[in-house]
Design an enzyme around this catalytic site. Structure first.
Site, PDB file in Angstrom:
ATOM      1  N   ASP A  55       0.817  -1.216   0.000  1.00 18.91           N
ATOM      2  CA  ASP A  55       0.000   0.000   0.000  1.00 18.91           C
ATOM      3  C   ASP A  55       0.850   1.265   0.000  1.00 18.91           C
ATOM      4  O   ASP A  55       0.360   2.361   0.273  1.00 18.91           O
ATOM      5  CB  ASP A  55      -0.960   0.013   1.195  1.00 18.91           C
ATOM      6  CG  ASP A  55      -0.215   0.017   2.528  1.00 18.91           C
ATOM      7  OD1 ASP A  55       1.036  -0.091   2.511  1.00 18.91           O
ATOM      8  OD2 ASP A  55      -0.870   0.127   3.581  1.00 18.91           O
ATOM      9  N   ALA A  56       2.168   1.115  -0.286  1.00 16.40           N
ATOM     10  CA  ALA A  56       3.138   2.222  -0.419  1.00 16.40           C
ATOM     11  C   ALA A  56       3.599   2.802   0.921  1.00 16.40           C
ATOM     12  O   ALA A  56       4.321   3.796   0.941  1.00 16.40           O
ATOM     13  CB  ALA A  56       2.600   3.330  -1.314  1.00 16.40           C
ATOM     14  N   HIS A 148      17.801  27.320  -1.010  1.00 19.07           N
ATOM     15  CA  HIS A 148      17.215  28.312  -1.916  1.00 19.07           C
ATOM     16  C   HIS A 148      17.172  29.692  -1.264  1.00 19.07           C
ATOM     17  O   HIS A 148      17.358  30.711  -1.942  1.00 19.07           O
ATOM     18  CB  HIS A 148      15.814  27.870  -2.328  1.00 19.07           C
ATOM     19  CG  HIS A 148      15.164  28.793  -3.313  1.00 19.07           C
ATOM     20  ND1 HIS A 148      15.663  28.993  -4.585  1.00 19.07           N
ATOM     21  CD2 HIS A 148      14.061  29.585  -3.212  1.00 19.07           C
ATOM     22  CE1 HIS A 148      14.900  29.857  -5.228  1.00 19.07           C
ATOM     23  NE2 HIS A 148      13.918  30.232  -4.419  1.00 19.07           N
ATOM     24  N   LYS A 212      14.010  39.704 -14.962  1.00 16.75           N
ATOM     25  CA  LYS A 212      12.847  39.035 -15.545  1.00 16.75           C
ATOM     26  C   LYS A 212      11.568  39.509 -14.877  1.00 16.75           C
ATOM     27  O   LYS A 212      11.538  39.769 -13.677  1.00 16.75           O
ATOM     28  CB  LYS A 212      12.981  37.510 -15.447  1.00 16.75           C
ATOM     29  CG  LYS A 212      12.949  36.942 -14.049  1.00 16.75           C
ATOM     30  CD  LYS A 212      13.138  35.431 -14.065  1.00 16.75           C
ATOM     31  CE  LYS A 212      13.134  34.867 -12.645  1.00 16.75           C
ATOM     32  NZ  LYS A 212      13.458  33.435 -12.601  1.00 16.75           N
ATOM     33  N   ARG A 214       7.864  38.169 -14.287  1.00 14.53           N
ATOM     34  CA  ARG A 214       7.091  36.928 -14.356  1.00 14.53           C
ATOM     35  C   ARG A 214       5.594  37.230 -14.168  1.00 14.53           C
ATOM     36  O   ARG A 214       5.206  37.848 -13.177  1.00 14.53           O
ATOM     37  CB  ARG A 214       7.579  35.958 -13.269  1.00 14.53           C
ATOM     38  CG  ARG A 214       7.108  34.524 -13.456  1.00 14.53           C
ATOM     39  CD  ARG A 214       7.447  33.682 -12.248  1.00 14.53           C
ATOM     40  NE  ARG A 214       8.855  33.460 -12.046  1.00 14.53           N
ATOM     41  CZ  ARG A 214       9.538  32.432 -12.532  1.00 14.53           C
ATOM     42  NH1 ARG A 214       8.931  31.534 -13.281  1.00 14.53           N
ATOM     43  NH2 ARG A 214      10.815  32.292 -12.285  1.00 14.53           N
ATOM     44  N   ASP A 238      22.925  29.773 -10.831  1.00 11.59           N
ATOM     45  CA  ASP A 238      21.696  29.717 -10.029  1.00 11.59           C
ATOM     46  C   ASP A 238      21.738  28.474  -9.149  1.00 11.59           C
ATOM     47  O   ASP A 238      22.614  27.619  -9.308  1.00 11.59           O
ATOM     48  CB  ASP A 238      20.467  29.697 -10.939  1.00 11.59           C
ATOM     49  CG  ASP A 238      19.232  30.319 -10.276  1.00 11.59           C
ATOM     50  OD1 ASP A 238      19.307  30.664  -9.082  1.00 11.59           O
ATOM     51  OD2 ASP A 238      18.203  30.462 -10.957  1.00 11.59           O
ATOM     52  N   THR A 243      12.168  23.317 -14.680  1.00  7.86           N
ATOM     53  CA  THR A 243      11.718  22.990 -16.037  1.00  7.86           C
ATOM     54  C   THR A 243      12.621  23.600 -17.103  1.00  7.86           C
ATOM     55  O   THR A 243      12.448  23.331 -18.288  1.00  7.86           O
ATOM     56  CB  THR A 243      10.274  23.479 -16.260  1.00  7.86           C
ATOM     57  OG1 THR A 243      10.233  24.898 -16.051  1.00  7.86           O
ATOM     58  CG2 THR A 243       9.315  22.790 -15.309  1.00  7.86           C
ATOM     59  N   GLY A 245      12.774  26.479 -18.389  1.00  9.55           N
ATOM     60  CA  GLY A 245      12.201  27.499 -19.264  1.00  9.55           C
ATOM     61  C   GLY A 245      12.884  28.838 -19.111  1.00  9.55           C
ATOM     62  O   GLY A 245      13.298  29.467 -20.098  1.00  9.55           O
ATOM     63  N   THR A 246      13.034  29.301 -17.869  1.00  8.52           N
ATOM     64  CA  THR A 246      13.695  30.579 -17.598  1.00  8.52           C
ATOM     65  C   THR A 246      15.155  30.541 -18.044  1.00  8.52           C
ATOM     66  O   THR A 246      15.656  31.479 -18.664  1.00  8.52           O
ATOM     67  CB  THR A 246      13.623  30.903 -16.089  1.00  8.52           C
ATOM     68  OG1 THR A 246      12.262  30.979 -15.691  1.00  8.52           O
ATOM     69  CG2 THR A 246      14.321  32.212 -15.776  1.00  8.52           C
TER      70      THR A 246
END
Length: 347
Positions: A55-56, A148, A212, A214, A238, A243, A245-246
């Site tokens: 059941d994980a 971060h 940028k 956004r 960075d 993803t 994209g930036t």
């Protein structure tokens, strides 16, 4: 607490012990090998099984005696973040109930770190919640890399050592770029200027910024280059690439502004969804990431993605914590260069 009680909490073994979850076993093995080299004896991750029921639900069983030991759990909380976080918490509980003297969570990539403040009404500060969960489970110290947001260290009421990838990146750049007079460090947004400036100072390069605007998460409406990048080999710096994209759009903008080539140095290669495809088709000459997150086969097979190891840095940091010596000394090039001597000879 009296002296007798304190004595029972002290490690009974003279060596630190490493245990790994399923998030990044290759990194755990690499750290163990580096620790073996430094200690002059074989260091292996503690034998344990970390698996799932049908059941994980997660189940942990530690096969070795850890009573009175100084334990280090290697477990980045990367994708799948919730599963890997639960593994970390349950492993911590297993070790605490097995009378480990001290438990340090080694979290190369700290998931939920981007949710470090309330950006809108009725939203959580998930990074703080995760910090509370880790502390409540029984972790007594955290070792991580390139949080971060630096203030996340203050979310914990326990010691947090935040390592930086910039000293490793500086060694890598000086080794691969050789001629430095046309190199420009670029921050992909205003919020990352401090990180980019720190690397620029290490290698003696000028700094530029991509501003940028956004419209909403995952989409970038407009980008403007602040600084003259014409005729420069630009290096975007960075902490996270998700993803891509930036990142890919920033590379396009820099090339349009007259850069001769664009490289990127990103600490944590999350690389979700279409990221690898975007990067391979982009104008970027090379994306350099660390192995803080276990790379997928697609990442390892991408022609313009290169991975630099963090095992030498984490192994030395673990040994410094175990031995009660300075971790911040590893931010210094003179200290770090010998650790990476085989990879960057002559650095």
């Amino acid at each position: 607490m009296n002296a007798a009680a304190r004595d029972t909490d002290m490690p009974t073994n003279s060596e630190p012990k490493l245990i790994a979850g399923n998030a990044n076993k290759p990194l755990a093995d690499a750290i163990a090998r580096r620790m073996s080299m430094h200690r002059g004896l074989t260091v292996k991750p503690v034998e344990a099984r970390v698996e799932r029921f049908n059941d994980a639900e997660i189940f942990v069983e530690v096969y070795e005696n850890v009573r009175g030991e100084d334990m280090f759990i290697l477990q980045p909380t990367s994708n799948p973040a919730n599963d890997n976080l639960m593994e970390l918490l349950i492993m911590t509980d297993a070790l605490r109930r097995s009378s480990a003297a001290r438990i340090t969570a080694v979290i190369p990539y700290f998931g939920y770190a981007r949710q470090d403040r309330r950006t809108k009404a009725r939203t959580p500060i998930s990074a703080k919640l995760v910090a509370n969960l880790i502390a409540q489970a029984g972790v007594e110290r955290v070792l991580t890399m390139d949080l971060h947001a630096a203030q996340i260290q203050g979310f914990f009421d326990l010691p947090v050592d935040n390592l930086y990838a910039s000293p490793i990146f500086a060694l890598d750049i000086l080794h691969h770029f050789k001629k430095m007079d046309d190199v420009m460090i670029v921050s992909p947004d205003v919020g990352g200027v401090a990180r980019a400036r720190e690397l620029a100072q290490r290698i003696g390069a000028p700094l530029s910024i991509v501003d940028k605007r956004r419209e909403k998460a995952g989409e970038v409406a407009e980008m403007t280059v602040i600084g003259d990048v014409k005729g420069k080999r630009c290096i975007i710096v960075d902490d996270i690439c998700d993803t891509a994209g930036t990142l890919c759009k920033a590379a396009d903008v820099l090339m349009e502004a007259g850069a001769t080539e664009v490289h990127s140095y990103i600490t944590h290669g999350v690389l979700s969804g279409p990221a690898v495809e975007r990067i391979t088709k982009s104008v970027m000459k090379k994306l350099v990431i660390t192995d803080s997150i276990q790379p997928t086969e697609a990442v390892k097979g991408a022609k313009n993605i290169r991975i630099v190891p963090t095992a030498p840095l984490f192994a030395q940091a673990i040994l410094n914590i175990w031995g009660g010596t300075s971790v911040s000394s590893l931010f210094d090039n003179d200290t770090l260069s010998p650790i990476y001597e085989g990879l960057y000879p002559g650095s």
